[in-house]
Design an enzyme around this catalytic site. Structure first.
Site, short mmCIF file in Angstrom:
data_model
loop_
_atom_site.label_atom_id
_atom_site.label_comp_id
_atom_site.label_asym_id
_atom_site.label_seq_id
_atom_site.Cartn_x
_atom_site.Cartn_y
_atom_site.Cartn_z
CE LYS A 51 -2.16 57.03 40.46
NZ LYS A 51 -1.94 58.34 39.80
CB CYS A 137 -4.26 63.12 34.58
SG CYS A 137 -3.09 61.76 34.31
CE LYS A 171 -1.84 67.98 40.85
NZ LYS A 171 -1.30 66.84 41.58
CG ASN A 198 -1.08 67.00 37.11
OD1 ASN A 198 -0.13 66.23 37.19
ND2 ASN A 198 -2.33 66.60 37.26
N GLY A 250 4.96 71.33 42.94
CA GLY A 250 5.95 71.16 41.89
C GLY A 250 7.35 71.30 42.45
N GLY A 272 5.40 66.08 46.77
CA GLY A 272 5.16 64.88 45.97
C GLY A 272 6.41 64.07 45.73
O1 RRO Z 1 -1.57 58.56 37.16
C1 RRO Z 1 -0.85 59.30 36.48
O2 RRO Z 1 -0.22 58.88 35.51
C2 RRO Z 1 -0.73 60.74 36.78
C3 RRO Z 1 -1.78 61.56 37.16
BR1 RRO Z 1 -3.47 60.91 37.53
C4 RRO Z 1 -1.56 62.96 37.30
O3 RRO Z 1 -2.46 63.76 37.61
N1 RRO Z 1 -0.31 63.42 37.06
C5 RRO Z 1 0.70 62.63 36.70
O4 RRO Z 1 1.82 63.10 36.49
N2 RRO Z 1 0.49 61.28 36.57
#
Ligand code: RRO
Length: 310
Positions: A51, A137, A171, A198, A250, A272
Protein backbone atom coordinates in the site's frame (compact mmCIF):
# COMPACT_ATOMS: atom_id res chain seq x y z
CA UNK A 1 -3.24 -40.21 -26.07
CA UNK A 2 -0.42 -38.69 -24.03
CA UNK A 3 -1.11 -35.93 -21.54
CA UNK A 4 0.61 -32.67 -22.34
CA UNK A 5 3.14 -31.66 -19.72
CA UNK A 6 4.83 -28.76 -21.46
CA UNK A 7 5.72 -26.04 -18.96
CA UNK A 8 4.47 -22.60 -19.94
CA UNK A 9 7.06 -19.82 -19.80
CA UNK A 10 5.30 -17.10 -17.79
CA UNK A 11 8.33 -14.88 -17.27
CA UNK A 12 7.74 -11.25 -18.12
CA UNK A 13 9.94 -8.20 -18.56
CA UNK A 14 9.03 -4.79 -17.17
CA UNK A 15 11.81 -2.47 -18.28
CA UNK A 16 15.01 -3.62 -16.57
CA UNK A 17 13.20 -6.13 -14.35
CA UNK A 18 12.37 -9.70 -15.25
CA UNK A 19 9.67 -11.27 -13.10
CA UNK A 20 9.00 -15.02 -12.98
CA UNK A 21 5.33 -14.47 -13.78
CA UNK A 22 2.93 -11.61 -14.53
CA UNK A 23 0.57 -11.81 -11.51
CA UNK A 24 1.19 -9.12 -8.90
CA UNK A 25 -0.82 -7.75 -6.03
CA UNK A 26 -2.42 -4.32 -6.46
CA UNK A 27 -1.29 -1.60 -4.11
CA UNK A 28 -3.65 -1.12 -1.19
CA UNK A 29 -5.07 -4.62 -1.27
CA UNK A 30 -2.23 -6.67 0.19
CA UNK A 31 -1.33 -4.60 3.23
CA UNK A 32 2.10 -3.15 3.98
CA UNK A 33 3.84 -6.38 4.96
CA UNK A 34 3.29 -10.13 5.01
CA UNK A 35 -0.49 -9.95 5.64
CA UNK A 36 -1.24 -12.33 2.75
CA UNK A 37 1.37 -14.90 3.80
CA UNK A 38 -1.18 -16.83 5.88
CA UNK A 39 -3.11 -17.50 2.67
CA UNK A 40 -0.51 -17.84 -0.10
CA UNK A 41 3.24 -17.89 -0.60
CA UNK A 42 4.10 -14.31 -1.64
CA UNK A 43 7.33 -15.50 -3.29
CA UNK A 44 5.31 -17.39 -5.91
CA UNK A 45 3.75 -14.17 -7.24
CA UNK A 46 5.47 -11.93 -9.78
CA UNK A 47 5.79 -9.28 -7.06
CA UNK A 48 3.97 -7.87 -4.06
CA UNK A 49 3.08 -4.18 -4.38
CA UNK A 50 2.48 -2.73 -0.94
CA UNK A 51 0.00 0.00 0.00
CA UNK A 52 1.16 3.49 -0.86
CA UNK A 53 3.60 5.02 1.61
CA UNK A 54 4.11 8.66 2.47
CA UNK A 55 7.39 9.89 3.89
CA UNK A 56 5.57 10.36 7.21
CA UNK A 57 2.94 8.27 9.02
CA UNK A 58 -0.57 9.08 7.76
CA UNK A 59 -3.84 8.32 9.60
CA UNK A 60 -6.18 8.04 6.60
CA UNK A 61 -9.86 8.88 6.30
CA UNK A 62 -12.83 8.43 8.68
CA UNK A 63 -14.85 5.17 8.55
CA UNK A 64 -16.59 3.72 6.70
CA UNK A 65 -13.68 3.40 4.29
CA UNK A 66 -14.92 0.59 2.06
CA UNK A 67 -18.34 -0.45 0.85
CA UNK A 68 -19.42 -3.27 -1.47
CA UNK A 69 -21.11 -2.24 -4.73
CA UNK A 70 -22.53 -4.30 -7.62
CA UNK A 71 -19.49 -6.22 -8.97
CA UNK A 72 -17.03 -4.19 -6.98
CA UNK A 73 -16.51 -1.80 -4.12
CA UNK A 74 -15.87 1.83 -3.36
CA UNK A 75 -13.10 2.88 -1.02
CA UNK A 76 -11.77 5.98 0.55
CA UNK A 77 -9.09 4.59 2.82
CA UNK A 78 -7.31 7.88 2.53
CA UNK A 79 -3.72 6.72 2.09
CA UNK A 80 -3.27 5.34 5.60
CA UNK A 81 0.26 4.17 6.23
CA UNK A 82 3.13 3.96 8.72
CA UNK A 83 5.54 6.19 6.78
CA UNK A 84 8.57 4.93 4.89
CA UNK A 85 11.00 4.74 7.84
CA UNK A 86 8.67 2.71 10.06
CA UNK A 87 7.78 0.51 7.07
CA UNK A 88 11.43 -0.24 6.40
CA UNK A 89 11.96 -1.13 10.06
CA UNK A 90 8.76 -2.97 10.98
CA UNK A 91 6.89 -4.18 7.88
CA UNK A 92 9.41 -4.88 5.14
CA UNK A 93 11.54 -7.45 7.05
CA UNK A 94 8.61 -9.87 7.47
CA UNK A 95 7.63 -9.54 3.83
CA UNK A 96 11.24 -9.87 2.68
CA UNK A 97 11.58 -13.04 4.76
CA UNK A 98 8.91 -14.69 2.60
CA UNK A 99 11.23 -14.36 -0.41
CA UNK A 100 8.80 -12.06 -2.24
CA UNK A 101 9.93 -9.41 -4.69
CA UNK A 102 8.60 -6.18 -3.23
CA UNK A 103 7.43 -3.02 -4.97
CA UNK A 104 7.10 0.06 -2.74
CA UNK A 105 4.26 2.36 -3.73
CA UNK A 106 4.77 5.99 -2.72
CA UNK A 107 2.56 9.06 -2.58
CA UNK A 108 2.77 12.70 -1.59
CA UNK A 109 0.70 15.87 -1.64
CA UNK A 110 3.54 17.76 -3.28
CA UNK A 111 6.45 16.92 -5.55
CA UNK A 112 8.76 17.47 -2.58
CA UNK A 113 6.85 14.90 -0.55
CA UNK A 114 7.29 12.34 -3.35
CA UNK A 115 11.00 13.19 -3.41
CA UNK A 116 11.25 12.75 0.37
CA UNK A 117 9.55 9.34 0.30
CA UNK A 118 11.85 8.28 -2.55
CA UNK A 119 14.96 9.49 -0.71
CA UNK A 120 13.99 7.44 2.32
CA UNK A 121 13.72 4.37 0.08
CA UNK A 122 17.20 4.85 -1.35
CA UNK A 123 18.65 2.74 1.44
CA UNK A 124 16.07 -0.04 1.15
CA UNK A 125 17.41 -3.56 0.64
CA UNK A 126 17.53 -5.05 -2.88
CA UNK A 127 14.35 -7.02 -2.21
CA UNK A 128 12.57 -3.74 -3.07
CA UNK A 129 12.85 -4.22 -6.81
CA UNK A 130 10.92 -1.14 -7.91
CA UNK A 131 9.02 1.92 -6.77
CA UNK A 132 5.47 2.49 -7.96
CA UNK A 133 4.77 6.22 -8.07
CA UNK A 134 1.11 6.62 -7.12
CA UNK A 135 0.24 9.72 -9.10
CA UNK A 136 -3.44 8.85 -9.20
CA UNK A 137 -5.01 8.34 -5.78
CA UNK A 138 -8.60 9.58 -6.10
CA UNK A 139 -8.88 10.18 -2.37
CA UNK A 140 -6.62 13.17 -1.91
CA UNK A 141 -8.38 16.15 -0.35
CA UNK A 142 -7.96 18.22 -3.50
CA UNK A 143 -8.87 16.10 -6.52
CA UNK A 144 -8.17 18.98 -8.85
CA UNK A 145 -4.53 18.54 -7.85
CA UNK A 146 -4.41 14.90 -9.00
CA UNK A 147 -0.89 14.55 -10.40
CA UNK A 148 -1.84 12.04 -13.08
CA UNK A 149 -4.28 14.52 -14.65
CA UNK A 150 -1.43 16.85 -15.62
CA UNK A 151 1.48 16.10 -17.93
CA UNK A 152 3.67 18.52 -16.00
CA UNK A 153 2.81 17.11 -12.58
CA UNK A 154 3.20 13.51 -13.79
CA UNK A 155 6.62 14.39 -15.15
CA UNK A 156 7.62 16.06 -11.88
CA UNK A 157 6.58 13.26 -9.52
CA UNK A 158 8.16 10.54 -11.66
CA UNK A 159 11.32 12.58 -11.86
CA UNK A 160 11.30 13.17 -8.09
CA UNK A 161 10.93 9.44 -7.44
CA UNK A 162 14.29 8.91 -9.13
CA UNK A 163 15.79 9.64 -5.71
CA UNK A 164 14.93 6.06 -4.71
CA UNK A 165 17.65 4.85 -7.08
CA UNK A 166 15.65 1.93 -8.46
CA UNK A 167 13.24 1.28 -11.34
CA UNK A 168 10.12 3.46 -11.29
CA UNK A 169 6.61 2.54 -12.37
CA UNK A 170 3.96 5.25 -12.63
CA UNK A 171 0.41 4.42 -11.51
CA UNK A 172 -1.98 6.42 -13.66
CA UNK A 173 -5.61 7.53 -13.49
CA UNK A 174 -8.53 6.18 -15.54
CA UNK A 175 -10.38 9.40 -14.78
CA UNK A 176 -8.84 11.35 -17.65
CA UNK A 177 -9.19 10.67 -21.37
CA UNK A 178 -5.60 11.93 -21.64
CA UNK A 179 -4.21 8.88 -19.90
CA UNK A 180 -1.95 7.95 -22.88
CA UNK A 181 -0.41 11.45 -22.72
CA UNK A 182 0.29 10.91 -19.02
CA UNK A 183 1.82 7.53 -19.80
CA UNK A 184 4.07 9.11 -22.41
CA UNK A 185 5.09 11.81 -19.92
CA UNK A 186 5.85 9.23 -17.24
CA UNK A 187 8.02 7.18 -19.60
CA UNK A 188 9.81 10.32 -20.81
CA UNK A 189 10.50 11.24 -17.17
CA UNK A 190 12.18 7.90 -16.54
CA UNK A 191 9.42 5.45 -15.60
CA UNK A 192 10.21 1.95 -16.84
CA UNK A 193 6.54 0.93 -16.79
CA UNK A 194 3.09 2.39 -16.30
CA UNK A 195 0.41 0.87 -14.10
CA UNK A 196 -2.98 1.31 -15.77
CA UNK A 197 -5.04 2.19 -13.85
CA UNK A 198 -6.17 3.35 -10.42
CA UNK A 199 -9.80 3.35 -9.27
CA UNK A 200 -12.67 5.18 -10.97
CA UNK A 201 -14.14 8.16 -9.11
CA UNK A 202 -17.38 7.09 -7.46
CA UNK A 203 -19.89 7.55 -4.67
CA UNK A 204 -22.64 5.63 -2.87
CA UNK A 205 -25.44 7.45 -1.06
CA UNK A 206 -27.15 5.94 1.98
CA UNK A 207 -30.87 6.30 1.30
CA UNK A 208 -31.73 6.18 5.02
CA UNK A 209 -29.37 8.93 6.17
CA UNK A 210 -29.60 10.69 2.77
CA UNK A 211 -25.88 11.30 2.98
CA UNK A 212 -22.84 9.88 1.15
CA UNK A 213 -22.05 6.53 2.70
CA UNK A 214 -18.26 6.63 2.85
CA UNK A 215 -16.78 8.64 5.69
CA UNK A 216 -14.98 10.87 3.21
CA UNK A 217 -17.99 11.09 0.87
CA UNK A 218 -16.40 10.31 -2.49
CA UNK A 219 -14.29 7.27 -3.21
CA UNK A 220 -12.67 5.05 -5.82
CA UNK A 221 -14.64 2.28 -7.53
CA UNK A 222 -12.80 -1.00 -8.14
CA UNK A 223 -13.52 -4.62 -9.02
CA UNK A 224 -15.11 -6.32 -12.04
CA UNK A 225 -17.41 -3.29 -12.53
CA UNK A 226 -14.46 -1.28 -13.85
CA UNK A 227 -12.67 -4.03 -15.80
CA UNK A 228 -13.84 -2.85 -19.23
CA UNK A 229 -12.71 0.68 -18.35
CA UNK A 230 -9.27 -0.57 -17.36
CA UNK A 231 -8.91 -2.92 -20.35
CA UNK A 232 -9.80 -0.03 -22.65
CA UNK A 233 -7.27 2.20 -20.86
CA UNK A 234 -4.52 -0.42 -21.37
CA UNK A 235 -5.55 -0.83 -25.03
CA UNK A 236 -5.44 2.96 -25.55
CA UNK A 237 -2.01 3.19 -23.95
CA UNK A 238 -0.60 0.36 -26.06
CA UNK A 239 -2.11 1.83 -29.22
CA UNK A 240 -0.65 5.26 -28.50
CA UNK A 241 2.77 4.24 -27.20
CA UNK A 242 3.60 0.89 -28.77
CA UNK A 243 5.25 -1.74 -26.66
CA UNK A 244 6.04 0.24 -23.49
CA UNK A 245 5.73 -1.99 -20.43
CA UNK A 246 2.19 -1.74 -19.06
CA UNK A 247 0.87 -3.31 -15.86
CA UNK A 248 -2.89 -3.78 -16.15
CA UNK A 249 -5.10 -3.42 -13.10
CA UNK A 250 -8.85 -3.18 -12.59
CA UNK A 251 -11.19 -6.02 -11.76
CA UNK A 252 -8.90 -8.97 -12.45
CA UNK A 253 -10.68 -11.89 -10.78
CA UNK A 254 -9.85 -14.83 -13.06
CA UNK A 255 -7.18 -16.05 -15.47
CA UNK A 256 -9.42 -15.06 -18.38
CA UNK A 257 -9.58 -11.52 -17.00
CA UNK A 258 -5.79 -11.45 -16.82
CA UNK A 259 -5.59 -12.70 -20.42
CA UNK A 260 -7.82 -9.81 -21.55
CA UNK A 261 -5.32 -7.33 -20.09
CA UNK A 262 -2.38 -9.16 -21.68
CA UNK A 263 -4.07 -9.16 -25.08
CA UNK A 264 -4.79 -5.43 -24.68
CA UNK A 265 -1.07 -4.81 -24.22
CA UNK A 266 -0.18 -5.40 -20.57
CA UNK A 267 2.96 -7.34 -19.68
CA UNK A 268 1.68 -8.02 -16.17
CA UNK A 269 -1.48 -7.62 -14.12
CA UNK A 270 -2.26 -6.67 -10.56
CA UNK A 271 -4.97 -8.38 -8.54
CA UNK A 272 -6.73 -6.17 -6.01
CA UNK A 273 -10.40 -6.23 -5.09
CA UNK A 274 -10.65 -10.01 -5.72
CA UNK A 275 -8.28 -10.47 -2.77
CA UNK A 276 -10.86 -9.01 -0.37
CA UNK A 277 -13.30 -11.83 -1.18
CA UNK A 278 -10.59 -14.50 -1.45
CA UNK A 279 -7.11 -13.76 -0.09
CA UNK A 280 -5.77 -16.60 -2.24
CA UNK A 281 -7.04 -14.97 -5.44
CA UNK A 282 -3.64 -13.90 -6.82
CA UNK A 283 -2.24 -17.44 -6.41
CA UNK A 284 -5.38 -18.99 -7.92
CA UNK A 285 -5.27 -16.66 -10.91
CA UNK A 286 -1.58 -17.43 -11.46
CA UNK A 287 -2.24 -21.18 -11.36
CA UNK A 288 -5.19 -20.86 -13.72
CA UNK A 289 -3.23 -18.63 -16.10
CA UNK A 290 -0.65 -21.38 -16.55
CA UNK A 291 -3.44 -23.87 -17.22
CA UNK A 292 -5.18 -21.48 -19.64
CA UNK A 293 -1.96 -21.05 -21.62
CA UNK A 294 -1.41 -24.78 -21.66
CA UNK A 295 -4.95 -25.44 -22.89
CA UNK A 296 -4.61 -22.81 -25.61
CA UNK A 297 -1.20 -23.94 -26.83
CA UNK A 298 0.52 -20.78 -25.57
CA UNK A 299 4.13 -21.66 -24.75
CA UNK A 300 5.32 -18.16 -23.80
CA UNK A 301 3.49 -15.22 -22.27
CA UNK A 302 4.98 -12.95 -24.95
CA UNK A 303 2.67 -14.58 -27.49
CA UNK A 304 -0.31 -12.92 -25.79
CA UNK A 305 1.00 -9.43 -25.02
CA UNK A 306 -0.71 -6.89 -27.26
CA UNK A 307 -2.17 -9.58 -29.55
CA UNK A 308 -5.60 -7.87 -29.59
CA UNK A 309 -4.07 -5.11 -31.70
CA UNK A 310 -3.70 -7.49 -34.65
O1 RRO B 1 -5.87 4.98 0.14
C1 RRO B 1 -6.77 5.19 -0.69
O2 RRO B 1 -7.83 5.73 -0.37
C2 RRO B 1 -6.59 4.84 -2.11
C3 RRO B 1 -5.42 5.01 -2.82
BR1 RRO B 1 -3.83 5.56 -2.04
C4 RRO B 1 -5.40 4.74 -4.22
O3 RRO B 1 -4.40 4.91 -4.93
N1 RRO B 1 -6.56 4.32 -4.78
C5 RRO B 1 -7.69 4.14 -4.09
O4 RRO B 1 -8.71 3.76 -4.65
N2 RRO B 1 -7.69 4.39 -2.74
Amino acid sequence: MSRRTAAVDLTTRLGSIVLPNPVLTASGTAGHGHELADHLDPSTLGAVVVKSLHAEPWAGNPAPRVHATPSGMVNSVGLQGPGVEAWLEHDLPGLAATGARVVASIWGRTVDEFARAAELLAGAPDVVVAVEVNASCPNLEDRRALFAHSVTATTEVVDAAGAAGRPRWAKLSPNTPELPDMAAAAIAAGAEAVTVANTVLGMVIDTETRRPLLGAGRGGLSGPAIRPVAVRAVFDTREALGDVPIIGVGGVASAEDAVQFLLAGASAVQVGTATFADPRAPARILRDLGRWCDRHGVARLDELIGAAHG
